[in-house]
Write a protein that holds these residues in place. Structure first.
Motif, PDB file in Angstrom:
ATOM      1  N   UNK A  47      96.005 114.948 -77.412  1.00  0.00           N
ATOM      2  CA  UNK A  47      96.328 113.729 -76.665  1.00  0.00           C
ATOM      3  C   UNK A  47      95.131 113.273 -75.838  1.00  0.00           C
ATOM      4  N   UNK A  48      94.428 114.226 -75.258  1.00  0.00           N
ATOM      5  CA  UNK A  48      93.264 113.888 -74.448  1.00  0.00           C
ATOM      6  C   UNK A  48      92.158 113.294 -75.318  1.00  0.00           C
ATOM      7  N   UNK A  49      91.949 113.873 -76.495  1.00  0.00           N
ATOM      8  CA  UNK A  49      90.877 113.433 -77.380  1.00  0.00           C
ATOM      9  C   UNK A  49      91.183 112.105 -78.057  1.00  0.00           C
ATOM     10  N   UNK A  50      92.448 111.875 -78.400  1.00  0.00           N
ATOM     11  CA  UNK A  50      92.805 110.699 -79.188  1.00  0.00           C
ATOM     12  C   UNK A  50      93.265 109.515 -78.345  1.00  0.00           C
ATOM     13  N   UNK A  51      93.779 109.795 -77.134  1.00  0.00           N
ATOM     14  CA  UNK A  51      94.352 108.709 -76.331  1.00  0.00           C
ATOM     15  C   UNK A  51      93.767 108.663 -74.917  1.00  0.00           C
ATOM     16  N   UNK A  52      93.938 109.723 -74.163  1.00  0.00           N
ATOM     17  CA  UNK A  52      93.598 109.663 -72.736  1.00  0.00           C
ATOM     18  C   UNK A  52      92.113 109.374 -72.499  1.00  0.00           C
ATOM     19  N   UNK A  53      91.247 110.166 -73.110  1.00  0.00           N
ATOM     20  CA  UNK A  53      89.809 110.008 -72.869  1.00  0.00           C
ATOM     21  C   UNK A  53      89.262 108.701 -73.418  1.00  0.00           C
ATOM     22  N   UNK A  54      89.568 108.321 -74.670  1.00  0.00           N
ATOM     23  CA  UNK A  54      89.039 107.052 -75.181  1.00  0.00           C
ATOM     24  C   UNK A  54      89.466 105.830 -74.380  1.00  0.00           C
ATOM     25  N   UNK A  55      90.660 105.907 -73.771  1.00  0.00           N
ATOM     26  CA  UNK A  55      91.158 104.760 -73.019  1.00  0.00           C
ATOM     27  C   UNK A  55      90.847 104.856 -71.528  1.00  0.00           C
ATOM     28  N   UNK A  56      90.125 105.881 -71.126  1.00  0.00           N
ATOM     29  CA  UNK A  56      89.768 106.017 -69.715  1.00  0.00           C
ATOM     30  C   UNK A  56      90.946 106.335 -68.826  1.00  0.00           C
ATOM     31  N   UNK A  57      91.943 107.019 -69.381  1.00  0.00           N
ATOM     32  CA  UNK A  57      93.133 107.397 -68.603  1.00  0.00           C
ATOM     33  C   UNK A  57      92.825 108.683 -67.835  1.00  0.00           C
ATOM     34  N   UNK A  58      92.003 108.527 -66.803  1.00  0.00           N
ATOM     35  CA  UNK A  58      91.458 109.682 -66.078  1.00  0.00           C
ATOM     36  C   UNK A  58      92.491 110.409 -65.234  1.00  0.00           C
ATOM     37  N   UNK A  59      93.609 109.772 -64.974  1.00  0.00           N
ATOM     38  CA  UNK A  59      94.644 110.397 -64.143  1.00  0.00           C
ATOM     39  C   UNK A  59      95.880 110.757 -64.967  1.00  0.00           C
ATOM     40  N   UNK A  60      95.677 111.026 -66.244  1.00  0.00           N
ATOM     41  CA  UNK A  60      96.781 111.353 -67.149  1.00  0.00           C
ATOM     42  C   UNK A  60      96.513 112.691 -67.816  1.00  0.00           C
ATOM     43  N   UNK A  61      97.537 113.524 -67.885  1.00  0.00           N
ATOM     44  CA  UNK A  61      97.378 114.833 -68.523  1.00  0.00           C
ATOM     45  C   UNK A  61      98.740 115.354 -68.981  1.00  0.00           C
ATOM     46  N   UNK A  62      98.692 116.363 -69.841  1.00  0.00           N
ATOM     47  CA  UNK A  62      99.891 117.055 -70.298  1.00  0.00           C
ATOM     48  C   UNK A  62     100.064 118.315 -69.465  1.00  0.00           C
ATOM     49  N   UNK A  63     101.256 118.493 -68.922  1.00  0.00           N
ATOM     50  CA  UNK A  63     101.568 119.708 -68.173  1.00  0.00           C
ATOM     51  C   UNK A  63     102.203 120.714 -69.133  1.00  0.00           C
ATOM     52  N   UNK A  64     101.521 121.832 -69.370  1.00  0.00           N
ATOM     53  CA  UNK A  64     102.037 122.819 -70.321  1.00  0.00           C
ATOM     54  C   UNK A  64     101.886 124.254 -69.829  1.00  0.00           C
ATOM     55  N   UNK A  65     101.788 124.408 -68.510  1.00  0.00           N
ATOM     56  CA  UNK A  65     101.619 125.748 -67.952  1.00  0.00           C
ATOM     57  C   UNK A  65     102.372 125.856 -66.631  1.00  0.00           C
ATOM     58  N   UNK A  66     103.523 126.514 -66.668  1.00  0.00           N
ATOM     59  CA  UNK A  66     104.344 126.637 -65.456  1.00  0.00           C
ATOM     60  C   UNK A  66     103.655 127.413 -64.348  1.00  0.00           C
ATOM     61  N   UNK A  67     102.626 128.163 -64.684  1.00  0.00           N
ATOM     62  CA  UNK A  67     101.886 128.886 -63.648  1.00  0.00           C
ATOM     63  C   UNK A  67     101.172 127.920 -62.710  1.00  0.00           C
ATOM     64  N   UNK A  68     100.993 126.678 -63.165  1.00  0.00           N
ATOM     65  CA  UNK A  68     100.294 125.672 -62.357  1.00  0.00           C
ATOM     66  C   UNK A  68     101.258 124.654 -61.740  1.00  0.00           C
ATOM     67  N   UNK A  69     102.517 125.041 -61.635  1.00  0.00           N
ATOM     68  CA  UNK A  69     103.534 124.107 -61.153  1.00  0.00           C
ATOM     69  C   UNK A  69     103.306 123.642 -59.722  1.00  0.00           C
ATOM     70  N   UNK A  70     102.564 124.412 -58.934  1.00  0.00           N
ATOM     71  CA  UNK A  70     102.319 124.018 -57.551  1.00  0.00           C
ATOM     72  C   UNK A  70     101.140 123.062 -57.424  1.00  0.00           C
ATOM     73  N   UNK A  71     100.468 122.798 -58.559  1.00  0.00           N
ATOM     74  CA  UNK A  71      99.286 121.939 -58.538  1.00  0.00           C
ATOM     75  C   UNK A  71      99.594 120.498 -58.921  1.00  0.00           C
ATOM     76  N   UNK A  72     100.839 120.228 -59.314  1.00  0.00           N
ATOM     77  CA  UNK A  72     101.189 118.884 -59.773  1.00  0.00           C
ATOM     78  C   UNK A  72     102.182 118.227 -58.819  1.00  0.00           C
ATOM     79  N   UNK A  73     102.397 116.935 -59.010  1.00  0.00           N
ATOM     80  CA  UNK A  73     103.392 116.222 -58.223  1.00  0.00           C
ATOM     81  C   UNK A  73     104.761 116.842 -58.454  1.00  0.00           C
ATOM     82  N   UNK A  74     105.551 116.868 -57.413  1.00  0.00           N
ATOM     83  CA  UNK A  74     106.849 117.512 -57.474  1.00  0.00           C
ATOM     84  C   UNK A  74     107.954 116.505 -57.772  1.00  0.00           C
TER      85      UNK A  74
END
Length: 394
Positions: free
Chosen positions: A228-255
């Motif tokens: 998704x980052x390679x095909x959509x997010x990065x080419x379109x400059x979506x610098x504040x978009x990401x896929x959350x796929x690691x529950x260990x980092x749940x405290x690092x994202x918006x709640x």
């Protein structure tokens, strides 16, 4: 006179030129989204009198329908790729006093499906996926030979929702985190069954998009997040978009919160992606939505497949394309959108293709106000929605 949608652009990245003080509080007018030059997506510049009038109208609508003192999230309206109005309020992480602003990603819930679908369609354009191939071509352990990629995209697979079948006795230990691969393994090894024969009726189901994420991984040889980052997010400059796929980092994202700001805990289903788990902002989603007008980003053929209905077994206006909901009116007008809801996160992306208008509303504190976008659509085009209140534009 028909106005071309495709005007050459100067930048190799997406850039917003802001007229407001800081781009945070909805006072910006005529901010323009510029995409990579190869996508050649732009629109005629809006007249300043038009944008001022429309900004006042939308601001009044927002204040009456959203109540910025209570709403926690972001709201944006644009035409021709140019922001007419935007507003941000509330907290991404209240316990840390982390406020939401134009650059703060929050969970977009099932609006993620639209982005997943476009990634699949881009891979079809590249010849790496075929819409009418069996899912088994890509996921050999998948148990239903009749089910095609297209049926996953338009929710005609007949599959059961993984959020429900994991409740069945003996299917899953809820103390363990569920992954996309686990969803596939359960379908392959447990007596899950189908709700309907593949291809016979519409049945909205998150399982479809969890499997599509696995197909993306198989076709690209990359993790869904990287693809998704390679095909959509990065080419379109979506610098504040990401896929959350690691529950260990749940405290690092918006709640996510209940409507009284009681924080909701993450759970065992919160690591499955494709159907959800994309975090983004209204501005980034505007970049994505604007890019869908480009034949270089997504071919005319794939757009035609995406923006048409597939479910006519029952009469009515409601239908679903490939990753997009729609209402089809007797007048011939079509209203395209996708809403989302996961925990306290609610979302709405409206794309009025005839009028080149985008309406985006995201919230991380549970509310139905997010879906007020439907009412605003009637202001921009001939959409026969009831609009009882006079919200003052003249």
């Amino acid at each position: 006179m028909k106005i071309s949608r495709y005007i050459p652009i100067l930048s190799l990245f997406i850039f917003f030129s802001c007229n407001g003080k800081d781009g945070k509080n909805g006072n910006n007018q005529n901010d323009t989204v510029l995409l990579a030059e190869k996508y050649e997506v732009s629109f005629p510049k809006l007249d300043s009198r038009y944008t001022e009038k429309e900004r006042a109208f939308v601001e009044n609508f927002y204040n009456k329908h959203y109540n910025p003192k209570d709403f926690s999230g972001g709201f944006l309206v644009a035409k021709n790729g140019q922001i007419i109005y935007e507003n941000y309020s509330g907290y991404a992480y209240k316990e840390k006093s982390d406020k939401i602003n134009a650059d703060k990603p929050i969970h977009i819930a099932s609006v993620s499906k639209t982005l997943t679908a476009v990634c699949v369609l881009k891979l079809v354009d590249e010849g790496k996926i075929k819409l009418d191939n069996s899912v088994k071509n890509y996921l050999p352990s998948f148990p239903h030979k009749e089910t095609t990629v297209r049926m996953l995209l338009n929710h005609r697979s007949g599959l059961r929702n993984y959020a429900y079948f994991t409740d069945d006795k003996g299917v899953w230990n809820k103390k363990q985190t569920l992954t996309n691969q686990d969803v596939l393994n359960l379908l392959a090894t447990k007596p899950i069954g189908l709700e309907s024969r593949p291809g016979t009726r519409f049945g909205y189901c998150n399982t479809n998009y969890a499997l599509l994420a696995l197909i993306i991984e198989k076709a690209t040889g990359k993790k869904y997040s990287a693809a998704m980052n390679e095909m959509i997010f990065k080419p379109l400059g979506m610098k504040n978009t990401f896929v959350f796929d690691d529950l260990k980092k749940k405290d690092e994202v918006s709640q996510s919160y209940k409507n009284n700001y009681l924080r909701l805990a993450f759970e065992f289903l919160d690591q499955v992606y494709g159907d959800k788990n994309i975090y983004s902002t209204p501005r980034d989603l505007l970049k994505f939505e604007t890019a869908t007008y480009s034949d270089a980003f997504l071919s005319k053929k794939m757009k035609a497949e995406m923006f048409k209905g597939y479910s006519y077994e029952t009469k009515g206006q409601r239908n679903y394309g490939l990753g997009i909901r729609m209402l089809e009116f007797e007048t011939g007008q079509k209203y395209f959108f996708h809403n989302g809801w996961w925990h306290g996160n609610t979302s709405s992306l409206v794309t009025l293709r005839k009028e080149n208008v985008t309406i985006i509303s995201l919230s991380n504190k549970y509310t139905h106000k997010t879906y007020q976008t439907k009412k605003l659509a009637a202001h921009f085009g001939d959409y026969p929605f009831k609009f009882k209140e006079d919200i003052g534009a003249e």
